[in-house]
Scaffold this motif. Structure first.
Motif, PDB file in Angstrom:
ATOM      1  N   ASP A  37       0.838  -1.203   0.000  1.00 53.26           N
ATOM      2  CA  ASP A  37       0.000   0.000   0.000  1.00 53.26           C
ATOM      3  C   ASP A  37       0.873   1.252   0.000  1.00 53.26           C
ATOM      4  OD1 ASP A  37      -2.140   1.682   0.034  1.00 53.26           O
ATOM      5  OD2 ASP A  37      -2.644   1.342   2.143  1.00 53.26           O
ATOM      6  N   VAL A  38       1.433   1.550  -1.197  1.00 49.37           N
ATOM      7  CA  VAL A  38       2.231   2.759  -1.386  1.00 49.37           C
ATOM      8  C   VAL A  38       1.696   3.511  -2.597  1.00 49.37           C
ATOM      9  CG1 VAL A  38       4.319   1.855  -0.315  1.00 49.37           C
ATOM     10  CG2 VAL A  38       3.972   1.533  -2.764  1.00 49.37           C
ATOM     11  N   GLU A  39       1.985   4.812  -2.624  1.00 44.70           N
ATOM     12  CA  GLU A  39       1.565   5.659  -3.732  1.00 44.70           C
ATOM     13  C   GLU A  39       2.787   6.056  -4.554  1.00 44.70           C
ATOM     14  OE1 GLU A  39      -0.740   8.942  -2.281  1.00 44.70           O
ATOM     15  OE2 GLU A  39      -1.724   7.680  -0.778  1.00 44.70           O
ATOM     16  N   GLU A  40       2.548   6.400  -5.805  1.00 43.80           N
ATOM     17  CA  GLU A  40       3.651   6.724  -6.716  1.00 43.80           C
ATOM     18  C   GLU A  40       4.528   7.863  -6.209  1.00 43.80           C
ATOM     19  OE1 GLU A  40       4.441   7.584 -11.427  1.00 43.80           O
ATOM     20  OE2 GLU A  40       2.423   7.190 -10.732  1.00 43.80           O
ATOM     21  N   ASN A  41       3.959   8.796  -5.462  1.00 45.38           N
ATOM     22  CA  ASN A  41       4.758   9.924  -4.975  1.00 45.38           C
ATOM     23  C   ASN A  41       5.401   9.661  -3.614  1.00 45.38           C
ATOM     24  OD1 ASN A  41       2.397  10.019  -3.557  1.00 45.38           O
ATOM     25  ND2 ASN A  41       1.955  12.171  -3.944  1.00 45.38           N
ATOM     26  N   ASP A  42       5.232   8.469  -3.043  1.00 49.84           N
ATOM     27  CA  ASP A  42       5.939   8.115  -1.806  1.00 49.84           C
ATOM     28  C   ASP A  42       7.412   7.874  -2.126  1.00 49.84           C
ATOM     29  OD1 ASP A  42       3.589   8.156  -0.331  1.00 49.84           O
ATOM     30  OD2 ASP A  42       3.315   5.979  -0.384  1.00 49.84           O
ATOM     31  N   ARG A  43       8.262   8.211  -1.170  1.00 46.78           N
ATOM     32  CA  ARG A  43       9.680   7.858  -1.314  1.00 46.78           C
ATOM     33  C   ARG A  43       9.885   6.486  -0.693  1.00 46.78           C
ATOM     34  NH1 ARG A  43      14.194   8.118   1.852  1.00 46.78           N
ATOM     35  NH2 ARG A  43      13.123   9.324   3.469  1.00 46.78           N
ATOM     36  N   ILE A  44      10.474   5.589  -1.451  1.00 48.11           N
ATOM     37  CA  ILE A  44      10.706   4.224  -0.979  1.00 48.11           C
ATOM     38  C   ILE A  44      12.192   4.065  -0.686  1.00 48.11           C
ATOM     39  CG2 ILE A  44      10.520   1.766  -1.533  1.00 48.11           C
ATOM     40  CD1 ILE A  44       7.801   3.269  -1.502  1.00 48.11           C
ATOM     41  N   SER A  45      12.507   3.567   0.502  1.00 51.01           N
ATOM     42  CA  SER A  45      13.897   3.233   0.820  1.00 51.01           C
ATOM     43  C   SER A  45      14.006   1.720   0.985  1.00 51.01           C
ATOM     44  CB  SER A  45      14.374   3.952   2.082  1.00 51.01           C
ATOM     45  OG  SER A  45      13.827   3.349   3.236  1.00 51.01           O
ATOM     46  N   VAL A  46      15.174   1.197   0.615  1.00 50.30           N
ATOM     47  CA  VAL A  46      15.430  -0.237   0.730  1.00 50.30           C
ATOM     48  C   VAL A  46      16.781  -0.421   1.414  1.00 50.30           C
ATOM     49  CG1 VAL A  46      15.687  -2.422  -0.499  1.00 50.30           C
ATOM     50  CG2 VAL A  46      14.179  -0.660  -1.419  1.00 50.30           C
ATOM     51  N   HIS A  47      16.797  -1.243   2.449  1.00 52.80           N
ATOM     52  CA  HIS A  47      18.039  -1.572   3.156  1.00 52.80           C
ATOM     53  C   HIS A  47      18.245  -3.083   3.047  1.00 52.80           C
ATOM     54  CE1 HIS A  47      20.501  -1.499   7.165  1.00 52.80           C
ATOM     55  NE2 HIS A  47      21.143  -2.057   6.174  1.00 52.80           N
ATOM     56  N   ASN A  48      19.306  -3.472   2.332  1.00 57.43           N
ATOM     57  CA  ASN A  48      19.654  -4.882   2.192  1.00 57.43           C
ATOM     58  C   ASN A  48      20.913  -5.169   2.978  1.00 57.43           C
ATOM     59  OD1 ASN A  48      17.754  -6.090   0.203  1.00 57.43           O
ATOM     60  ND2 ASN A  48      18.498  -4.392  -1.030  1.00 57.43           N
ATOM     61  N   GLU A  49      20.889  -6.287   3.683  1.00 55.54           N
ATOM     62  CA  GLU A  49      22.028  -6.656   4.515  1.00 55.54           C
ATOM     63  C   GLU A  49      22.283  -8.150   4.402  1.00 55.54           C
ATOM     64  OE1 GLU A  49      21.732  -7.016   9.005  1.00 55.54           O
ATOM     65  OE2 GLU A  49      22.857  -5.138   8.816  1.00 55.54           O
ATOM     66  N   LEU A  50      23.564  -8.506   4.302  1.00 50.68           N
ATOM     67  CA  LEU A  50      23.959  -9.911   4.294  1.00 50.68           C
ATOM     68  C   LEU A  50      24.329 -10.297   5.718  1.00 50.68           C
ATOM     69  CD1 LEU A  50      24.553 -12.380   2.451  1.00 50.68           C
ATOM     70  CD2 LEU A  50      26.930 -11.585   2.383  1.00 50.68           C
ATOM     71  N   ARG A  51      23.710 -11.361   6.229  1.00 50.87           N
ATOM     72  CA  ARG A  51      24.001 -11.848   7.582  1.00 50.87           C
ATOM     73  C   ARG A  51      24.524 -13.277   7.506  1.00 50.87           C
ATOM     74  NH1 ARG A  51      18.545  -9.660  10.655  1.00 50.87           N
ATOM     75  NH2 ARG A  51      18.888  -7.463  10.129  1.00 50.87           N
ATOM     76  N   LYS A  52      25.446 -13.607   8.411  1.00 50.47           N
ATOM     77  CA  LYS A  52      26.051 -14.943   8.449  1.00 50.47           C
ATOM     78  C   LYS A  52      25.625 -15.660   9.722  1.00 50.47           C
ATOM     79  CE  LYS A  52      30.315 -17.472   7.936  1.00 50.47           C
ATOM     80  NZ  LYS A  52      31.744 -17.434   7.613  1.00 50.47           N
ATOM     81  N   PHE A  53      25.354 -16.961   9.582  1.00 50.07           N
ATOM     82  CA  PHE A  53      24.965 -17.773  10.734  1.00 50.07           C
ATOM     83  C   PHE A  53      26.236 -18.257  11.432  1.00 50.07           C
ATOM     84  CE2 PHE A  53      23.109 -21.570  12.817  1.00 50.07           C
ATOM     85  CZ  PHE A  53      22.054 -20.932  13.462  1.00 50.07           C
TER      86      PHE A  53
END
Length: 195
Positions: free
Chosen positions: A76-92
């Motif tokens: 549920d986002v609108e075209e004028n919303d700013r979207i941020s993405v945080h990707n992280e690699l985690r090790k077991f």
């Protein structure tokens, strides 16, 4: 649903790729579903809240991740919303998931979709069949050409073998730059092997 998961896996792998190095590694997803909801993040939505993958094909073999078809944004986002993405690699390590030095933060996903020099464009947006690439919005459908995503990457000076997961957190901000309460967290568990 496998298609959406594949897209997220592909996108995340591309963002975590290090181009210079001495050792070639390959990430092998844990299962055919690739992406799952984050474990321990009850206040965030999951994959079903983000995408409808019923028309998107995703498969993995020795060449990489094969994708084709279309998916629809459920988030549920609108075209004028700013979207941020945080990707992280985690090790077991010793029974717990530990952060690594590999992470990517994209503060304006829509802007990166249209920038032909960005990783978002290179890994995903350039494969969208449309002359006018539009920002994420609920109900928006993206049709893709068939394409292959490589999950091999080079790393210098670090042994990357072992159990890993890629965690992606998607956040939306309104026109006043206030965070919306509908963040989404997805993860892709798997193993890193030296090729």
């Amino acid at each position: 649903m496998n298609s959406l998961k594949g897209l997220i896996v592909v996108f995340t792998f591309a963002m975590l790729t290090v181009q210079r190095g001495e050792a070639l590694y390959r990430f092998i997803p844990e299962d055919a579903d690739f992406i799952r909801d984050c474990q321990g993040e009850q206040k965030m939505g999951g994959i079903k809240d983000l995408l409808n993958l019923s028309d998107f094909g995703l498969s993995y073999n020795d060449e990489g991740i094969h994708t084709n078809g279309a998916f629809e944004i459920r988030w549920d986002v609108e075209e004028n919303d700013r979207i941020s993405v945080h990707n992280e690699l985690r090790k077991f390590v010793r029974g717990t998931w530990q952060p690594t030095m590999f992470s990517v933060i994209i503060s304006d996903f829509c802007k990166e979709m249209k920038d032909t020099t960005s990783i978002v464009y290179d890994v995903w947006a350039k494969h969208i069949i449309s002359e006018d690439i539009q920002c994420l919005a609920k109900g928006r459908k993206y049709v893709h050409e068939p394409y292959l995503i490589s999950v091999d990457f080079n790393v210098r000076g670090i042994n990357m073998e072992g159990r890993y997961k890629i965690v992606g957190i998607f956040r939306a901000y309104d026109k006043m730059n206030r965070e919306k309460p509908n963040s989404v967290c997805v993860e892709v568990p798997g193993d890193m092997i030296k090729v």
